[in-house]
Design a protein around this motif. Structure first.
Motif, PDB file in Angstrom:
ATOM      1  N   ALA A   9       0.872  -1.177   0.000  1.00 28.09           N
ATOM      2  CA  ALA A   9       0.000   0.000   0.000  1.00 28.09           C
ATOM      3  C   ALA A   9       0.906   1.222   0.000  1.00 28.09           C
ATOM      4  O   ALA A   9       1.939   1.226   0.670  1.00 28.09           O
ATOM      5  N   GLY A  10       0.525   2.268  -0.728  1.00 27.01           N
ATOM      6  CA  GLY A  10       1.414   3.424  -0.853  1.00 27.01           C
ATOM      7  C   GLY A  10       0.864   4.722  -0.307  1.00 27.01           C
ATOM      8  O   GLY A  10       1.527   5.747  -0.353  1.00 27.01           O
ATOM      9  N   GLU A  11      -0.375   4.689   0.223  1.00 25.21           N
ATOM     10  CA  GLU A  11      -1.009   5.919   0.697  1.00 25.21           C
ATOM     11  C   GLU A  11      -1.774   5.641   1.988  1.00 25.21           C
ATOM     12  O   GLU A  11      -1.972   4.490   2.374  1.00 25.21           O
ATOM     13  N   ALA A  12      -2.232   6.723   2.644  1.00 27.90           N
ATOM     14  CA  ALA A  12      -2.882   6.593   3.949  1.00 27.90           C
ATOM     15  C   ALA A  12      -4.146   5.730   3.875  1.00 27.90           C
ATOM     16  O   ALA A  12      -4.387   4.889   4.753  1.00 27.90           O
ATOM     17  N   PHE A  36       5.419  -6.146   4.301  1.00 30.41           N
ATOM     18  CA  PHE A  36       4.576  -5.137   3.647  1.00 30.41           C
ATOM     19  C   PHE A  36       5.239  -3.775   3.508  1.00 30.41           C
ATOM     20  O   PHE A  36       6.179  -3.427   4.215  1.00 30.41           O
ATOM     21  N   TRP A  37       4.693  -3.033   2.527  1.00 22.63           N
ATOM     22  CA  TRP A  37       4.929  -1.598   2.378  1.00 22.63           C
ATOM     23  C   TRP A  37       3.648  -0.924   2.861  1.00 22.63           C
ATOM     24  O   TRP A  37       2.567  -1.176   2.315  1.00 22.63           O
ATOM     25  N   GLU A  41      -0.864   1.982  10.582  1.00 24.18           N
ATOM     26  CA  GLU A  41      -1.985   1.061  10.827  1.00 24.18           C
ATOM     27  C   GLU A  41      -1.604  -0.378  10.468  1.00 24.18           C
ATOM     28  O   GLU A  41      -1.915  -1.318  11.210  1.00 24.18           O
ATOM     29  N   MET A  42      -0.953  -0.558   9.352  1.00 23.06           N
ATOM     30  CA  MET A  42      -0.521  -1.905   8.966  1.00 23.06           C
ATOM     31  C   MET A  42       0.534  -2.431   9.937  1.00 23.06           C
ATOM     32  O   MET A  42       0.587  -3.627  10.239  1.00 23.06           O
ATOM     33  N   THR A  48       6.185  -7.577   9.077  1.00 22.86           N
ATOM     34  CA  THR A  48       7.431  -6.814   8.945  1.00 22.86           C
ATOM     35  C   THR A  48       7.259  -5.720   7.902  1.00 22.86           C
ATOM     36  O   THR A  48       6.955  -5.999   6.742  1.00 22.86           O
ATOM     37  N   ARG A  49       7.436  -4.468   8.333  1.00 25.69           N
ATOM     38  CA  ARG A  49       7.325  -3.356   7.388  1.00 25.69           C
ATOM     39  C   ARG A  49       8.649  -3.144   6.677  1.00 25.69           C
ATOM     40  O   ARG A  49       9.708  -3.102   7.294  1.00 25.69           O
TER      41      ARG A  49
END
Length: 374
Positions: A9-12, A36-37, A41-42, A48-49
């Motif tokens: 995901a790339g945006e809020a 994830f990207w 919240e994620m 793992t971000r």
């Protein structure tokens, strides 16, 4: 062995919907592993971000060109990271400029591609549908008209309802008394909310105009919704000359719960505001070049999700030169004084909710993804 999912995901808004999907998948299958990207919240959901959305949000044709080296570097890094992780499936959430390129590459690698929240191909670049048909294994859409749109191209997609319905219901069920005014040291009086967006470029363009529109407003306090992805210090230069303006950070739903009306940047926030039943005026300003290009390419009549879903003007859209303090102030006055404009908008919001149907988007997708990955 745990199933592994790489989520981008790339945006809020994608961060919010991605987090709810991840939580729903963990409820169905607790041993899911995520890389994830995304945003905060994620991160709360687990896994793992790899990259934070603060590093990823670029809007408009000109802005993308100016940051092309960074974007290309991110693409290369992402591909290598996916190969190293070896996911069972790739879950892409909106963010089409980046995610569609990753989808094409992943398809070539034999990686299962799941797309959640369709790129707005119905608005422009309809030729992208042919690529989507080739490289996306499952597409989950959140707007009612998208299923029929894709059917024209002989591509069956799954309509799951809009995830904001769930996000807002979850919020309302958990918050019985927000103590919003006390918590933020605000006086208890009617509120005008300003939602200027989540990207630096759009806030810089629109917030000064929005603030000028409410400068002489009497009997209301004006509160700006600060985006989680932007530091508090970023907003201070814009606010220092306005004595009637406050700012709250990461409390947009609390703010909308207490607002009489709102000035909102086009995007997901227009639908959130409507689902909280707050009358709104929608604003959009892009760079002149970006806007000229968009005018030639975009095939839709409206820019706000509310109007797109209803297929008619429910909320006023002030675009480019029309987005000025005088026009915003005039629309806002019509919304706060009551009367037919306000009443009609609130009635239209109720109709829009009926069109959107029931909730449960995250759970529906979670069950579908996990069922086809056993």
């Amino acid at each position: 062995m745990a199933h592994r999912y790489y989520v981008i995901a790339g945006e809020a808004s994608g961060d919010l919907h991605g987090s709810n999907l991840m939580k729903a998948m963990l409820q169905e299958q607790p041993d899911c592993d995520f890389r994830f990207w995304g945003g905060d919240e994620m991160s709360k959901a687990g896994g793992t971000r790899v990259k934070h959305i603060k590093e990823l949000a670029f809007m408009g044709f000109v802005e993308v060109l100016m940051n092309l080296r960074t974007i290309l570097g991110n693409l290369k890094f992402c591909k290598n990271d996916i190969l190293h992780y070896k996911p069972d499936a790739l879950i892409l959430i909106d963010y089409p400029g980046f995610n569609l390129r990753i989808a094409e590459w992943a398809h070539e690698q034999g990686i299962r591609v799941i797309y959640y929240i369709s790129p707005q191909v119905w608005a422009w670049k309809q030729n992208r549908v042919h690529t989507i048909k080739k490289v996306v294994d499952e597409m989950y859409v959140i707007l009612p008209f998208e299923k029929d749109f894709y059917r024209q191209f002989n591509f069956e997609v799954t309509y799951v309802g809009h995830p904001l319905l769930d996000a807002i219901e979850n919020y309302k069920s958990q918050v019985s008394e927000t103590r919003f005014f006390e918590r933020n040291s605000l006086k208890e009086c009617p509120v005008i909310a300003i939602l200027p967006g989540s990207r630096k470029q759009e806030v810089k363009k629109k917030l000064p105009i929005m603030l000028e529109a409410v400068k002489e407003l009497k009997g209301y306090q004006v509160i700006v919704a600060g985006a989680p992805s932007l530091d508090a210090s970023f907003y201070q230069p814009f606010l220092q000359e306005y004595s009637n303006v406050s700012i709250v950070h990461s409390q947009t739903y609390d703010l909308l719960s207490n607002a009489e009306a709102a000035i909102v940047t086009s995007g997901t926030a227009t639908l959130e505001t409507a689902l909280f039943e707050v009358p709104e005026v929608v604003c959009y300003i892009g760079s002149p070049i970006s806007y000229l290009i968009a005018r030639q390419l975009i095939k839709i009549k409206f820019i706000s999700l509310v109007n797109l879903i209803m297929d008619r003007e429910v909320v006023k859209e002030l675009i480019q030169k029309e987005c000025n303090p005088t026009s915003i102030r005039g629309e806002l006055n019509r919304l706060v004084i009551g009367g037919t404009k306000r009443e009609q908008m609130l009635a239209d919001y109720k109709t829009m909710k009926e069109i959107l149907g029931g909730g449960g988007a995250s759970k529906k997708i979670a069950q579908s993804v996990l069922k086809t990955n056993v």
